[in-house]
Design an enzyme around this catalytic site. Structure first.
Site, PDB file in Angstrom:
ATOM      1  CB  ALA A  70      -0.853  -0.124   1.151  1.00 39.21           C
ATOM      2  N   GLY A 115       0.434  -5.465   0.623  1.00 34.82           N
ATOM      3  CA  GLY A 115      -0.403  -5.478  -0.337  1.00 34.82           C
ATOM      4  C   GLY A 115      -0.130  -6.145  -1.671  1.00 34.82           C
ATOM      5  CD  GLU A 118      -2.978  -7.948   2.258  1.00 37.31           C
ATOM      6  OE1 GLU A 118      -2.504  -7.035   1.870  1.00 37.31           O
ATOM      7  OE2 GLU A 118      -3.381  -8.586   3.134  1.00 37.31           O
ATOM      8  CD  GLU A 138       0.832  -6.259   5.505  1.00 38.30           C
ATOM      9  OE1 GLU A 138       1.740  -7.107   5.773  1.00 38.30           O
ATOM     10  OE2 GLU A 138       0.188  -6.273   4.412  1.00 38.30           O
TER      11      GLU A 138
HETATM   12  N1  CO8 Z   1       4.347   3.265  -0.555  1.00 42.46           N
HETATM   13  C1  CO8 Z   1       4.687   4.584  -0.859  1.00 42.46           C
HETATM   14  N2  CO8 Z   1       5.910   4.894  -1.557  1.00 42.46           N
HETATM   15  C2  CO8 Z   1       6.835   3.906  -1.742  1.00 42.46           C
HETATM   16  C3  CO8 Z   1       6.418   2.427  -0.953  1.00 42.46           C
HETATM   17  C4  CO8 Z   1       5.176   2.282  -0.333  1.00 42.46           C
HETATM   18  N3  CO8 Z   1       4.748   1.390  -0.145  1.00 42.46           N
HETATM   19  N4  CO8 Z   1       7.662   1.639  -1.195  1.00 42.46           N
HETATM   20  C5  CO8 Z   1       8.335   2.320  -1.816  1.00 42.46           C
HETATM   21  N5  CO8 Z   1       8.235   3.716  -2.129  1.00 42.46           N
HETATM   22  C6  CO8 Z   1       8.680   4.693  -2.731  1.00 42.46           C
HETATM   23  C7  CO8 Z   1       9.979   5.118  -1.686  1.00 42.46           C
HETATM   24  O1  CO8 Z   1       9.345   6.385  -0.998  1.00 42.46           O
HETATM   25  C8  CO8 Z   1      11.013   5.703  -2.695  1.00 42.46           C
HETATM   26  O2  CO8 Z   1      10.353   7.076  -3.236  1.00 42.46           O
HETATM   27  P1  CO8 Z   1      11.295   8.352  -3.433  1.00 42.46           P
HETATM   28  O3  CO8 Z   1      12.299   8.120  -4.463  1.00 42.46           O
HETATM   29  O4  CO8 Z   1      10.188   9.643  -3.987  1.00 42.46           O
HETATM   30  O5  CO8 Z   1      11.827   8.434  -1.930  1.00 42.46           O
HETATM   31  C9  CO8 Z   1      10.916   4.827  -3.960  1.00 42.46           C
HETATM   32  O6  CO8 Z   1       9.561   4.226  -3.828  1.00 42.46           O
HETATM   33  C10 CO8 Z   1      12.037   3.650  -3.902  1.00 42.46           C
HETATM   34  O7  CO8 Z   1      11.795   3.173  -2.589  1.00 42.46           O
HETATM   35  P2  CO8 Z   1      13.169   3.160  -1.701  1.00 42.46           P
HETATM   36  O8  CO8 Z   1      14.263   4.070  -2.005  1.00 42.46           O
HETATM   37  O9  CO8 Z   1      12.934   2.950  -0.297  1.00 42.46           O
HETATM   38  O10 CO8 Z   1      13.795   1.832  -2.132  1.00 42.46           O
HETATM   39  P3  CO8 Z   1      14.839   0.702  -1.400  1.00 42.46           P
HETATM   40  O11 CO8 Z   1      15.468  -0.147  -2.406  1.00 42.46           O
HETATM   41  O12 CO8 Z   1      15.727   1.369  -0.584  1.00 42.46           O
HETATM   42  O13 CO8 Z   1      13.882  -0.232  -0.393  1.00 42.46           O
HETATM   43  C11 CO8 Z   1      11.696  -1.181  -0.019  1.00 42.46           C
HETATM   44  C12 CO8 Z   1      12.810  -0.609  -1.218  1.00 42.46           C
HETATM   45  C13 CO8 Z   1      12.630  -2.209   1.007  1.00 42.46           C
HETATM   46  C14 CO8 Z   1      10.707  -1.810  -0.755  1.00 42.46           C
HETATM   47  C15 CO8 Z   1      11.351   0.036   0.701  1.00 42.46           C
HETATM   48  O14 CO8 Z   1      10.843   1.020  -0.318  1.00 42.46           O
HETATM   49  C16 CO8 Z   1      10.219  -0.237   1.458  1.00 42.46           C
HETATM   50  O15 CO8 Z   1      10.513  -0.582   2.808  1.00 42.46           O
HETATM   51  N6  CO8 Z   1       9.051   0.339   1.167  1.00 42.46           N
HETATM   52  C17 CO8 Z   1       7.929  -0.038   1.990  1.00 42.46           C
HETATM   53  C18 CO8 Z   1       7.544  -1.443   2.174  1.00 42.46           C
HETATM   54  C19 CO8 Z   1       6.352  -1.798   2.995  1.00 42.46           C
HETATM   55  O16 CO8 Z   1       6.331  -1.638   4.274  1.00 42.46           O
HETATM   56  N7  CO8 Z   1       5.165  -1.523   2.275  1.00 42.46           N
HETATM   57  C20 CO8 Z   1       3.786  -1.636   3.066  1.00 42.46           C
HETATM   58  C21 CO8 Z   1       3.462  -2.943   3.493  1.00 42.46           C
HETATM   59  S1  CO8 Z   1       2.055  -2.823   4.515  1.00 42.46           S
HETATM   60  C22 CO8 Z   1       0.646  -3.014   3.318  1.00 42.46           C
HETATM   61  O17 CO8 Z   1       0.882  -3.037   2.315  1.00 42.46           O
HETATM   62  C23 CO8 Z   1      -0.654  -2.812   4.072  1.00 42.46           C
HETATM   63  C24 CO8 Z   1      -0.676  -1.932   5.196  1.00 42.46           C
HETATM   64  C25 CO8 Z   1      -0.570  -0.462   4.508  1.00 42.46           C
HETATM   65  C26 CO8 Z   1      -0.333   0.573   5.573  1.00 42.46           C
HETATM   66  C27 CO8 Z   1      -0.463   2.215   4.972  1.00 42.46           C
HETATM   67  C28 CO8 Z   1      -0.253   2.971   6.306  1.00 42.46           C
HETATM   68  C29 CO8 Z   1      -0.770   4.347   5.866  1.00 42.46           C
END
Ligand code: CO8
Length: 265
Positions: A70, A115, A118, A138
């Protein structure tokens, strides 16, 4: 192959009898926003209605991954549980995959988190690239999966592995994911993933489409029905297929040592 846009975050593409649904927010690793929630069901509905399309593939644009879950950056005001519950009905967009009668293959490259996983769990075949990274993080965000993760994961892998993933949030690589059955196929190389997925999709698309649809229906029903009812359903569907043109054609082609020509009836 012409790529058509459903909206800013979802594209579709037709390749013979295979319809591709492409998540298209590569800069955000295809993080799920409202356009994805609306666009994916719309794309699936288009392909469901299209008689030419026999198999659907979902993939993500960009090198980083299929989907990082998400969109954590989506801004929302403060909400109470009732408001959240109402809003979370939107998480049901993933159920549009359950409603699709045609087989859905998902190509998983790079990150497939939250997500994103999922979404993949709702598909029929999960095909990973060697660089795939899968997790349900999550609980680390103080939440639980809300797009079916707690329910579908233990229908795909053994409940012990499901709880391990849900509680630890650990990231699984492709080899580990295959070893527990989270994915059933891993591509030879990162670069060959889409070619391999395409070949599998074409292979399935060559089969009599009614048989493909019915076998998916019966196998999926087995997850919900008690055995006796499931066996009844299987026989009902078998009986519907046996007199079809395609079943007759398959038998004739076998006897005559020629390739069959299926018409979908
Ligand atoms: N949402 C929004 N933007 C994202 C997300 C995300 N889930 N994941 C990555 N991005 C963006 C980053 O912000 C970044 O953007 P920018 O360059 O503008 O800063 C770009 O994508 C690249 O990401 P990273 O620089 O972080 O890339 P890395 O290689 O360093 O890391 C990862 C990759 C490990 C995937 C890292 O981006 C990360 O941990 N992302 C989040 C993963 C996550 O936890 N997802 C949510 C899972 S939970 C879910 O899906 C359901 C619950 C939702 C709850 C929402 C709460 C409000």
């Amino acid at each position: 192959k012409v790529v058509e846009s459903i909206n800013d975050a979802v594209n579709v593409c037709r390749d013979g009898n295979v319809g591709w649904v492409i998540l298209n927010r590569p800069k955000q690793i295809n993080a799920i926003n409202d356009e994805i929630r609306v666009g994916v069901p719309e794309a699936l509905e288009q392909f469901e209605k299209d008689k030419e399309i026999r198999v659907i593939v979902i993939r993500g644009e960009g090198e980083r991954g299929l989907c990082a879950g998400a969109d954590i950056k989506e801004r929302r005001g403060p909400e109470n549980s009732l408001q959240v519950r109402k809003r979370m009905e939107c998480a049901r967009w993933i159920e549009s995959i359950d409603q699709t009668t045609k087989p859905v293959i998902v190509a998983i490259h790079g990150y497939c988190m939250g997500g994103g996983l999922e979404l993949a769990l709702a598909c029929d075949i999960r095909y990973a690239s060697p660089n795939a990274v899968m997790a349900l993080p999550e609980t680390g965000l103080g939440l639980i999966p809300g797009g079916g993760g707690t329910q579908r994961l233990s229908r795909v892998v053994a409940p012990g592995h499901a709880l391990d993933m849900l509680l630890s949030g650990d990231r699984l690589d492709a080899a580990r994911a295959r070893s527990i059955g989270l994915v059933t196929r891993v591509a030879e190389t990162q670069e060959s993933l889409l070619q391999e997925v395409s070949e599998l999709a074409q292979k399935i698309a060559m089969k009599p489409p009614l048989a493909t649809t019915y076998v998916k229906r019966a196998a999926r029903a087995s997850l919900e029905l008690e055995l006796k009812r499931g066996l009844d359903l299987e026989l009902d569907l078998f009986a519907l297929l046996a007199p079809t043109e395609d079943a007759r054609e398959a038998a004739s082609a076998f006897s005559e040592r020629r390739s069959p020509n299926f018409i979908g009836e």
